[in-house]
Write a protein that holds these residues in place. Structure first.
Motif, PDB file in Angstrom:
ATOM      1  N   GLY A   9       0.783  -1.227   0.000  1.00 13.17           N
ATOM      2  CA  GLY A   9       0.000   0.000   0.000  1.00 13.17           C
ATOM      3  C   GLY A   9       0.812   1.272   0.000  1.00 13.17           C
ATOM      4  N   HIS A  58      -1.940   3.158   1.835  1.00  8.02           N
ATOM      5  CA  HIS A  58      -3.217   2.451   1.765  1.00  8.02           C
ATOM      6  C   HIS A  58      -3.219   1.300   2.765  1.00  8.02           C
ATOM      7  CE1 HIS A  58      -5.209   4.168  -1.812  1.00  8.02           C
ATOM      8  NE2 HIS A  58      -3.981   4.458  -2.202  1.00  8.02           N
ATOM      9  N   ARG A  60      -8.999  10.603   2.086  1.00  6.63           N
ATOM     10  CA  ARG A  60      -9.070   9.138   2.112  1.00  6.63           C
ATOM     11  C   ARG A  60     -10.559   8.819   2.203  1.00  6.63           C
ATOM     12  NH1 ARG A  60      -5.685   4.758   4.340  1.00  6.63           N
ATOM     13  NH2 ARG A  60      -4.267   6.336   5.097  1.00  6.63           N
TER      14      ARG A  60
END
Length: 181
Positions: A85, A102, A138
């Motif tokens: 991520g 992520h 996000r």
């Protein structure tokens, strides 16, 4: 059996791999620039070589997990992402990690404006300021894995996922601005 789009994809890819001055390459580039191609196209990427000998390969090392994708930005910098991520921004052969990551393996990234990047993993979308290396947003609006992203204009981009919903997002703030079901 090859589907018609498979043959078209292979022809377009072959055109992109050939010399820049061939008519087929020029036609393929026009289709891509006009946004008429909605699948990933691999193109040659120029990485500045700071070595003294031109024959030396440039090795870009930063990630500790397998790299699963790379994208060239309009200003020739590179973005790479890995299975853990993490995203990295490369200027020449110097890389720097984005400050956040992520939760899952990154599935893709796309430049949505000259200073904005969107990346996605599973159902998570992140929007980045690539000038200051800052996370803008996000979001986890999709209930299923995100399948792709497309810029609409300088203010809006769209994502789609397996749950048959298209979300519209603001480029500046990364907030949802609508949904199409």
């Amino acid at each position: 059996t090859l589907f018609p789009y498979t043959t078209l994809f292979r022809s377009l890819q072959l055109a992109m791999e050939q010399s820049d001055d061939l008519p087929l390459h020029e036609s393929a580039r026009k289709l891509i620039d006009a946004g008429r191609i909605n699948w990933p196209v691999v193109t040659r990427i120029s990485v500045p070589n700071n070595s003294k000998r031109k024959s030396e390969a440039v090795v870009l090392e930063l990630h500790s997990a397998p790299v699963v994708g790379i994208l060239q930005l309009n200003d020739d910098r590179l973005i790479s992402w890995d299975e853990r991520g993490c995203l990295a921004l490369w200027t020449g052969n110097v890389g720097k990690f984005f400050p956040d990551r992520h939760f899952f393996k990154v599935h893709g990234a796309m430049q949505i404006r000259s200073n904005r990047l969107a990346s996605w993993s599973s159902n998570e979308l992140m929007v980045w300021d690539t000038e200051n290396l800052v996370q803008i947003a996000r979001q986890c609006a999709h209930t299923q894995p995100i399948k792709g992203l497309v810029p609409i204009d300088d203010q809006v981009f769209a994502t789609w996922a397996e749950e048959a919903t298209i979300y519209l997002w603001g480029v500046d703030d990364g907030k949802p601005s609508g949904a199409l079901k």
